[in-house]
Design a protein around this motif. Structure first.
Motif, PDB file in Angstrom:
ATOM      1  N   GLU A   1      11.964  -3.118   1.298  1.00 46.86           N
ATOM      2  CA  GLU A   1      11.035  -3.226   1.060  1.00 46.86           C
ATOM      3  C   GLU A   1      10.420  -3.751  -0.426  1.00 46.86           C
ATOM      4  OE1 GLU A   1       6.334  -1.158   2.793  1.00 46.86           O
ATOM      5  OE2 GLU A   1       8.784  -1.052   3.709  1.00 46.86           O
ATOM      6  N   ALA A   2      10.516  -3.276  -0.820  1.00 46.74           N
ATOM      7  CA  ALA A   2      10.278  -3.265  -2.553  1.00 46.74           C
ATOM      8  C   ALA A   2      10.537  -4.186  -2.962  1.00 46.74           C
ATOM      9  CB  ALA A   2      10.363  -1.999  -3.592  1.00 46.74           C
ATOM     10  N   GLN A   3      11.966  -4.813  -2.629  1.00 45.22           N
ATOM     11  CA  GLN A   3      12.076  -6.146  -3.349  1.00 45.22           C
ATOM     12  C   GLN A   3      11.523  -7.194  -3.035  1.00 45.22           C
ATOM     13  OE1 GLN A   3      16.239  -5.717  -2.902  1.00 45.22           O
ATOM     14  NE2 GLN A   3      16.806  -4.757  -5.115  1.00 45.22           N
ATOM     15  N   LEU A   4      10.981  -7.293  -1.606  1.00 43.44           N
ATOM     16  CA  LEU A   4       9.941  -8.018  -1.534  1.00 43.44           C
ATOM     17  C   LEU A   4       8.982  -8.496  -1.834  1.00 43.44           C
ATOM     18  CD1 LEU A   4      11.164  -7.354   2.472  1.00 43.44           C
ATOM     19  CD2 LEU A   4      12.004  -9.591   1.186  1.00 43.44           C
ATOM     20  N   THR A   5       8.240  -7.916  -2.703  1.00 38.16           N
ATOM     21  CA  THR A   5       7.093  -7.880  -3.182  1.00 38.16           C
ATOM     22  C   THR A   5       7.260  -8.426  -4.722  1.00 38.16           C
ATOM     23  OG1 THR A   5       7.609  -5.877  -4.760  1.00 38.16           O
ATOM     24  CG2 THR A   5       6.243  -5.646  -2.425  1.00 38.16           C
ATOM     25  N   TYR A   6       8.255  -9.221  -5.573  1.00 44.61           N
ATOM     26  CA  TYR A   6       8.689  -9.336  -6.238  1.00 44.61           C
ATOM     27  C   TYR A   6       9.483 -10.555  -6.472  1.00 44.61           C
ATOM     28  CZ  TYR A   6      12.470  -6.267  -7.397  1.00 44.61           C
ATOM     29  OH  TYR A   6      13.015  -5.486  -8.000  1.00 44.61           O
ATOM     30  N   GLU A   7       9.637 -11.795  -7.050  1.00 41.82           N
ATOM     31  CA  GLU A   7      10.484 -12.529  -7.116  1.00 41.82           C
ATOM     32  C   GLU A   7      11.464 -12.953  -8.201  1.00 41.82           C
ATOM     33  OE1 GLU A   7      11.156 -17.165  -7.160  1.00 41.82           O
ATOM     34  OE2 GLU A   7       8.891 -16.502  -7.156  1.00 41.82           O
ATOM     35  N   VAL A   8      12.474 -12.573  -9.346  1.00 38.89           N
ATOM     36  CA  VAL A   8      13.264 -12.563  -9.724  1.00 38.89           C
ATOM     37  C   VAL A   8      13.003 -14.264 -10.481  1.00 38.89           C
ATOM     38  CG1 VAL A   8      15.091 -12.169 -11.297  1.00 38.89           C
ATOM     39  CG2 VAL A   8      15.035 -10.424  -9.928  1.00 38.89           C
TER      40      VAL A   8
ATOM     41  N   THR B   1       0.614  -1.054   0.132  1.00 46.07           N
ATOM     42  CA  THR B   1       0.156   0.097  -0.046  1.00 46.07           C
ATOM     43  C   THR B   1       0.254   1.283  -0.057  1.00 46.07           C
ATOM     44  OG1 THR B   1       0.005  -0.533   2.218  1.00 46.07           O
ATOM     45  CG2 THR B   1      -1.632  -1.044   0.994  1.00 46.07           C
ATOM     46  N   ARG B   2       1.743   1.137  -0.025  1.00 45.23           N
ATOM     47  CA  ARG B   2       2.979   2.563  -0.184  1.00 45.23           C
ATOM     48  C   ARG B   2       4.360   2.105  -0.644  1.00 45.23           C
ATOM     49  NH1 ARG B   2       6.983   3.332   3.712  1.00 45.23           N
ATOM     50  NH2 ARG B   2       7.683   1.196   4.732  1.00 45.23           N
TER      51      ARG B   2
END
Length: 111
Positions: free
Chosen positions: A91-98, A84-85
């Motif tokens: 922290e942003a890198q935890l929202t996706y997996e390469v 939500t932010r």
């Protein structure tokens, strides 16, 4: 390191907003223009609408937006979480997996 925010299984988020939160570009407008240029694929489908909904488990394929030297030409990301932010990069890198295609396969093995 902080864990990514919890999301409901049926939750979804606008792709331009998710890319902005994942820190792909400095502004949401740049993320929207990148999507509208037709360079982004979601689960194999080419997109042109920034309001397309993204859910955890979806796979995004797109070219490197800034063409940095030494960077992969094409990114493949699996969405792991919605947020939500726009937080710090860690922290942003935890929202996706390469996603690595042919992970561990060297050029010698292919020859």
């Amino acid at each position: 390191m902080n864990a990514p925010p919890e999301t409901e299984p049926d939750s979804a988020q606008r792709l331009d907003l998710w890319l902005y939160y994942a820190r792909l570009a400095k502004t949401r407008a740049l993320c929207a223009r990148f999507i509208e240029s037709g360079k982004v694929r979601l689960n194999g489908q080419r997109l042109r609408k920034a309001h397309t909904r993204v859910r955890p488990g979806d796979v995004l394929v797109f070219p490197a937006p800034h063409g940095r030297p030494g960077e992969r030409a094409v990114h493949v990301w699996r969405v792991c979480a919605l947020t939500t932010r726009r937080g710090p990069a860690a922290e942003a890198q935890l929202t996706y997996e390469v996603v690595e295609e042919n992970e561990g396969e060297s050029l010698e093995k292919r020859a």
